[in-house]
Design a protein around this motif. Structure first.
Motif, PDB file in Angstrom:
ATOM      1  N   ARG A 169     -10.336 -14.927  -3.288  1.00 41.01           N
ATOM      2  CA  ARG A 169      -8.994 -14.630  -2.763  1.00 41.01           C
ATOM      3  C   ARG A 169      -8.458 -13.325  -3.349  1.00 41.01           C
ATOM      4  N   ALA A 170      -8.569 -13.185  -4.651  1.00 40.67           N
ATOM      5  CA  ALA A 170      -8.081 -11.967  -5.305  1.00 40.67           C
ATOM      6  C   ALA A 170      -8.878 -10.753  -4.833  1.00 40.67           C
ATOM      7  N   ALA A 171     -10.186 -10.906  -4.727  1.00 38.96           N
ATOM      8  CA  ALA A 171     -11.045  -9.796  -4.303  1.00 38.96           C
ATOM      9  C   ALA A 171     -10.721  -9.371  -2.869  1.00 38.96           C
ATOM     10  N   SER A 172     -10.337 -10.313  -1.998  1.00 38.63           N
ATOM     11  CA  SER A 172     -10.016  -9.948  -0.616  1.00 38.63           C
ATOM     12  C   SER A 172      -8.812  -9.009  -0.559  1.00 38.63           C
ATOM     13  N   VAL A 173      -7.836  -9.233  -1.430  1.00 37.10           N
ATOM     14  CA  VAL A 173      -6.664  -8.351  -1.489  1.00 37.10           C
ATOM     15  C   VAL A 173      -7.067  -6.994  -2.047  1.00 37.10           C
ATOM     16  N   LYS A 174      -7.805  -7.003  -3.150  1.00 36.11           N
ATOM     17  CA  LYS A 174      -8.262  -5.755  -3.756  1.00 36.11           C
ATOM     18  C   LYS A 174      -9.062  -4.938  -2.752  1.00 36.11           C
ATOM     19  N   ASN A 175     -10.005  -5.572  -2.084  1.00 37.92           N
ATOM     20  CA  ASN A 175     -10.851  -4.857  -1.124  1.00 37.92           C
ATOM     21  C   ASN A 175     -10.055  -4.307   0.047  1.00 37.92           C
ATOM     22  N   TYR A 176      -9.055  -5.043   0.503  1.00 35.80           N
ATOM     23  CA  TYR A 176      -8.206  -4.554   1.593  1.00 35.80           C
ATOM     24  C   TYR A 176      -7.484  -3.283   1.174  1.00 35.80           C
ATOM     25  N   LEU A 177      -6.919  -3.289  -0.022  1.00 33.83           N
ATOM     26  CA  LEU A 177      -6.196  -2.111  -0.508  1.00 33.83           C
ATOM     27  C   LEU A 177      -7.138  -0.920  -0.701  1.00 33.83           C
ATOM     28  N   ILE A 178      -8.348  -1.181  -1.145  1.00 32.76           N
ATOM     29  CA  ILE A 178      -9.327  -0.104  -1.318  1.00 32.76           C
ATOM     30  C   ILE A 178      -9.713   0.483   0.041  1.00 32.76           C
ATOM     31  N   THR A 179      -9.886  -0.379   1.048  1.00 37.59           N
ATOM     32  CA  THR A 179     -10.220   0.143   2.380  1.00 37.59           C
ATOM     33  C   THR A 179      -9.078   0.968   2.964  1.00 37.59           C
ATOM     34  N   LYS A 180      -7.855   0.709   2.522  1.00 37.44           N
ATOM     35  CA  LYS A 180      -6.705   1.504   2.974  1.00 37.44           C
ATOM     36  C   LYS A 180      -6.646   2.861   2.273  1.00 37.44           C
ATOM     37  N   MET A 212       0.344   4.455 -11.006  1.00 35.35           N
ATOM     38  CA  MET A 212       0.449   3.011 -11.249  1.00 35.35           C
ATOM     39  C   MET A 212      -0.892   2.333 -11.037  1.00 35.35           C
ATOM     40  N   LYS A 213      -1.135   1.303 -11.867  1.00 33.16           N
ATOM     41  CA  LYS A 213      -2.314   0.464 -11.711  1.00 33.16           C
ATOM     42  C   LYS A 213      -1.846  -0.958 -11.425  1.00 33.16           C
ATOM     43  N   PHE A 214      -2.713  -1.711 -10.761  1.00 33.70           N
ATOM     44  CA  PHE A 214      -2.322  -3.029 -10.276  1.00 33.70           C
ATOM     45  C   PHE A 214      -3.397  -4.062 -10.578  1.00 33.70           C
ATOM     46  N   HIS A 215      -2.948  -5.305 -10.760  1.00 36.65           N
ATOM     47  CA  HIS A 215      -3.851  -6.422 -10.998  1.00 36.65           C
ATOM     48  C   HIS A 215      -3.542  -7.510  -9.975  1.00 36.65           C
ATOM     49  N   VAL A 216      -4.568  -7.930  -9.244  1.00 37.20           N
ATOM     50  CA  VAL A 216      -4.427  -8.970  -8.228  1.00 37.20           C
ATOM     51  C   VAL A 216      -4.973 -10.273  -8.789  1.00 37.20           C
ATOM     52  N   TYR A 239       0.833  -1.208   0.000  1.00 37.31           N
ATOM     53  CA  TYR A 239       0.000   0.000   0.000  1.00 37.31           C
ATOM     54  C   TYR A 239       0.872   1.263   0.000  1.00 37.31           C
ATOM     55  N   LYS A 240       1.925   1.270   0.795  1.00 35.46           N
ATOM     56  CA  LYS A 240       2.810   2.445   0.860  1.00 35.46           C
ATOM     57  C   LYS A 240       3.377   2.767  -0.526  1.00 35.46           C
ATOM     58  N   ILE A 241       3.790   1.754  -1.251  1.00 38.57           N
ATOM     59  CA  ILE A 241       4.318   1.961  -2.605  1.00 38.57           C
ATOM     60  C   ILE A 241       3.208   2.460  -3.523  1.00 38.57           C
ATOM     61  N   MET A 242       2.052   1.828  -3.433  1.00 39.67           N
ATOM     62  CA  MET A 242       0.927   2.228  -4.276  1.00 39.67           C
ATOM     63  C   MET A 242       0.521   3.675  -4.005  1.00 39.67           C
ATOM     64  N   ASP A 243       0.559   4.060  -2.746  1.00 42.30           N
ATOM     65  CA  ASP A 243       0.181   5.418  -2.363  1.00 42.30           C
ATOM     66  C   ASP A 243       1.177   6.449  -2.896  1.00 42.30           C
ATOM     67  N   LEU A 244       2.441   6.078  -2.955  1.00 41.25           N
ATOM     68  CA  LEU A 244       3.466   6.985  -3.485  1.00 41.25           C
ATOM     69  C   LEU A 244       3.413   7.079  -5.013  1.00 41.25           C
TER      70      LEU A 244
END
Length: 99
Positions: free
Chosen positions: A49-60, A25-29, A16-21
């Motif tokens: 499984r993939a959606a759980s990662v995506k949703n976690y990053l969105i909540t961040k 950038m776009k990402f695919h889980v 998330y820290k990298i994504m925030d900086l």
């Protein structure tokens, strides 16, 4: 299992820290399973499984438009599904930069 472990959340917090900086950038889980169970069940599990990662990053705070997710079921093993160790390795989530 589709939930994130404490270790998984720690790793995602670092990602998330990298994504925030890197705002452009776009990402695919991707989500993956072993070959135990039906193909349909494994595909659905891998999508969750993939959606759980995506949703976690969105909540961040990462924008939904920057993260996609897809499940591949048992189609892309990285280890031998005939052993318990191999099946464990095949149950995974991966993140790719898609920019």
């Amino acid at each position: 299992k589709t939930s994130l472990s404490p270790e998984g959340k720690k790793a995602l917090d670092e990602i998330y820290k990298i994504m925030d900086l890197q705002k452009n950038m776009k990402f695919h889980v991707t989500g993956h399973t072993d070959n135990v169970g039906s193909k349909a069940t494994n595909l659905a599990l891998s999508e969750k499984r993939a959606a759980s990662v995506k949703n976690y990053l969105i909540t961040k705070g990462i924008s939904n438009s920057r993260v996609t997710s897809q499940g591949y079921g048992e189609e892309n093993p990285i280890a031998d599904n005939s052993t318990n160790e191999g099946r464990i390795k095949n149950r995974r989530k991966e993140i790719y930069i898609t920019n």
